[in-house]
Design a protein around this motif. Structure first.
Motif, PDB file in Angstrom:
ATOM      1  N   HIS A   1      -2.508  -5.431  12.290  1.00 50.66           N
ATOM      2  CA  HIS A   1      -1.085  -5.230  11.999  1.00 50.66           C
ATOM      3  C   HIS A   1      -0.864  -4.438  10.714  1.00 50.66           C
ATOM      4  N   ILE A   2      -1.787  -4.545   9.772  1.00 48.01           N
ATOM      5  CA  ILE A   2      -1.643  -3.773   8.529  1.00 48.01           C
ATOM      6  C   ILE A   2      -1.644  -2.284   8.840  1.00 48.01           C
ATOM      7  N   VAL A   3      -2.647  -1.840   9.609  1.00 54.11           N
ATOM      8  CA  VAL A   3      -2.737  -0.405   9.883  1.00 54.11           C
ATOM      9  C   VAL A   3      -1.687   0.045  10.888  1.00 54.11           C
ATOM     10  N   GLU A   4      -1.229  -0.861  11.761  1.00 56.52           N
ATOM     11  CA  GLU A   4      -0.105  -0.522  12.642  1.00 56.52           C
ATOM     12  C   GLU A   4       1.148  -0.233  11.824  1.00 56.52           C
ATOM     13  N   ASP A   5       1.423  -1.081  10.856  1.00 57.54           N
ATOM     14  CA  ASP A   5       2.610  -0.875  10.017  1.00 57.54           C
ATOM     15  C   ASP A   5       2.483   0.389   9.190  1.00 57.54           C
TER      16      ASP A   5
ATOM     17  N   ALA B   1       0.838  -1.205   0.000  1.00 57.79           N
ATOM     18  CA  ALA B   1       0.000   0.000   0.000  1.00 57.79           C
ATOM     19  C   ALA B   1       0.872   1.255   0.000  1.00 57.79           C
ATOM     20  N   LYS B   2       1.948   1.228   0.751  1.00 57.41           N
ATOM     21  CA  LYS B   2       2.855   2.382   0.830  1.00 57.41           C
ATOM     22  C   LYS B   2       3.443   2.728  -0.523  1.00 57.41           C
ATOM     23  N   VAL B   3       3.967   1.739  -1.227  1.00 54.01           N
ATOM     24  CA  VAL B   3       4.660   2.033  -2.482  1.00 54.01           C
ATOM     25  C   VAL B   3       3.684   2.368  -3.611  1.00 54.01           C
TER      26      VAL B   3
ATOM     27  N   CYS C   1       0.750  12.185   1.955  1.00 55.60           N
ATOM     28  CA  CYS C   1      -0.323  11.298   2.407  1.00 55.60           C
ATOM     29  C   CYS C   1      -0.838  11.762   3.765  1.00 55.60           C
ATOM     30  N   GLU C   2      -2.139  11.645   3.945  1.00 52.64           N
ATOM     31  CA  GLU C   2      -2.793  11.963   5.209  1.00 52.64           C
ATOM     32  C   GLU C   2      -3.366  10.678   5.789  1.00 52.64           C
ATOM     33  N   TYR C   3      -3.035  10.406   7.071  1.00 52.06           N
ATOM     34  CA  TYR C   3      -3.612   9.252   7.770  1.00 52.06           C
ATOM     35  C   TYR C   3      -4.700   9.773   8.702  1.00 52.06           C
TER      36      TYR C   3
ATOM     37  N   GLN D   1       3.229   3.319  11.330  1.00 52.32           N
ATOM     38  CA  GLN D   1       4.676   3.478  11.549  1.00 52.32           C
ATOM     39  C   GLN D   1       5.352   4.087  10.323  1.00 52.32           C
ATOM     40  N   PHE D   2       4.934   3.639   9.136  1.00 52.42           N
ATOM     41  CA  PHE D   2       5.482   4.247   7.916  1.00 52.42           C
ATOM     42  C   PHE D   2       5.196   5.750   7.893  1.00 52.42           C
ATOM     43  N   MET D   3       3.984   6.121   8.282  1.00 52.29           N
ATOM     44  CA  MET D   3       3.634   7.538   8.312  1.00 52.29           C
ATOM     45  C   MET D   3       4.489   8.292   9.323  1.00 52.29           C
ATOM     46  N   ALA D   4       4.654   7.717  10.510  1.00 50.35           N
ATOM     47  CA  ALA D   4       5.448   8.365  11.555  1.00 50.35           C
ATOM     48  C   ALA D   4       6.905   8.531  11.140  1.00 50.35           C
ATOM     49  N   ASP D   5       7.380   7.599  10.333  1.00 54.86           N
ATOM     50  CA  ASP D   5       8.773   7.648   9.868  1.00 54.86           C
ATOM     51  C   ASP D   5       8.940   8.483   8.602  1.00 54.86           C
TER      52      ASP D   5
END
Length: 404
Positions: free
Chosen positions: A43-47, A25-27, A60-62, A50-54
């Motif tokens: 776990h999908i939305v947790e990851d 989803a990220k790429v 992108c808006e979460y 984390q991608f957003m936080a990093d």
């Protein structure tokens, strides 16, 4: 002849299935992600969080929301405003979205959502079957089912390319078996950013909410107009049949990986018995087929990747010379005593000259293990159907009589 899968083992990393989906989803460069955590999707939305936080998902808006209904509602406006949108859910969360699923499809918004398939309560179950997504089959979303973690990762980019096509513009559910695929750790080639940018261009919506060019989305339609909206949605679904095939081949050209288009086949060329199924059970069935082929049992597999749109012609082409077709369903249409894949397969063959017997088995409800012995027993019963005809058209498997 299907293309040969050129999986580059040197690029493999061992990750959790949910991580592979989140990375995919990220790429795909979403502009808006909105999801509410629910087992086994969490776990999908947790990851992704984390991608957003990093800072790994630019532009992108979460959106944090209070429920799954809110999560999908937020994407109605986001997609209408021109954003590439992503969500994920499962089970009761998907059922809570029911109203909004129709809205997104009816507005022709190409949202992509991963479904970590899970049984629906009551009684409460957190384990896998397909009842959640199958219950939403008439909402106007494409439904693609993955066999393994590699496929569900790669399916994410394919779904965006299909949904965003200007002749389609329909949302997609990419379905993975909860826990069996979402929580397994196995070697995967993660979607590469450069190849994904080549395969999946930036989303360029044809119609957007813009004060400078006012439009209405999902407006009131009286009986003079409503039918035509439904007609156009169905036409888009029919166009998606070819698009799904084309995108699978385009994906192979870029990445060298192929899982079938609408369907995939395994040892069907000379098969007397053809088993039809969706999802992770496919891997187990392949092992059973290899075992029985060594005993000269002519059995093959028809894997259905696309449940919506339903691949009528592709199925007819595969089963036309078989002596019996066995359909395995991890769902049930209560009151009909059939699974949805079985019902629709029979419907596809009814007004044709293909007279192959079709029998159905409802299997794996609430995450019950599907054992090799069970599949072998089903194939034994299919051999009896070839000899004496159908005695039971559709039935549950592995019912514990002592619990009734």
């Amino acid at each position: 002849m299907a293309p040969e899968n050129k999986l580059d083992k040197s690029k493999m990393v061992v990750v959790e299935g949910s991580y592979a989906v989140a990375h995919a989803a990220k790429v795909c460069r979403p502009n808006v992600i909105s999801a509410y955590p629910i087992t086994p999707q969490t776990h999908i939305v947790e990851d992704l969080s984390q991608f957003m936080a990093d800072g790994e998902i630019p532009n992108c808006e979460y959106i944090n929301v209070e429920s799954e209904f809110s999560a999908l509602s937020a994407l109605v406006g986001s997609s209408a405003a021109g954003a590439r949108c992503y969500s994920a859910t499962t089970s009761q969360g998907l059922e809570l979205m029911h109203e909004v699923l129709f809205n997104i499809s009816g507005m022709r918004l190409p949202v992509v959502m991963t479904i970590a398939n899970r049984a629906v309560s009551a009684p409460i179950s957190i384990w896998n079957d397909h009842q959640d997504a199958i219950s939403q089959r008439d909402t106007g979303w494409l439904q693609l089912y993955a066999e393994n973690t590699q496929e569900i990762s790669d399916m994410t980019a394919q779904a965006y390319k299909i949904s965003e096509d200007k002749d389609i513009l329909m949302p997609s559910m990419t379905c993975m078996d909860g826990f069996i695929l979402s929580h397994v750790y196995e070697p995967v080639v993660l979607l590469e950013q450069d190849l994904t940018d080549e395969f999946l261009p930036a989303y360029e919506p044809e119609h957007v909410l813009d004060p400078k060019n006012p439009l209405s989305f999902g407006a009131f339609a009286d009986p003079n107009y409503y039918t035509e909206f439904r007609y156009l949605q169905e036409q888009a679904m029919q166009k998606a049949l070819k698009k799904i095939e084309d995108v699978a081949n385009e994906f192979y050209d870029v990445y060298g990986r192929y899982y079938g288009g609408l369907i995939d086949e395994y040892r069907t060329d000379d098969a007397d018995i053809i088993i039809m199924a969706m999802g992770s059970i496919v891997g187990t069935i392949k092992d059973v087929i290899d075992k029985l082929r060594d005993r000269n049992v002519k059995v093959g597999l028809l894997k259905v990747r696309s449940f919506r749109p339903f691949p009528v012609e592709a199925i007819k082409n595969v089963v036309k010379d078989a002596k019996v077709v066995v359909v395995l369903d991890k769902n049930i249409s209560l009151g009909l005593n059939e699974g949805a894949l079985f019902t629709e397969t029979k419907s596809s063959l009814y007004n044709t000259d293909i007279r192959v017997p079709v029998v159905g088995y409802m299997i794996g409800h609430g995450g019950r293990d599907i054992k090799i012995d069970t599949i072998e027993k089903i194939i034994d019963e299919a051999e009896e159907v070839m000899k004496t005809g159908i005695k039971i058209e559709s039935q549950f498997t592995d019912v514990k009589e002592e619990l009734l």
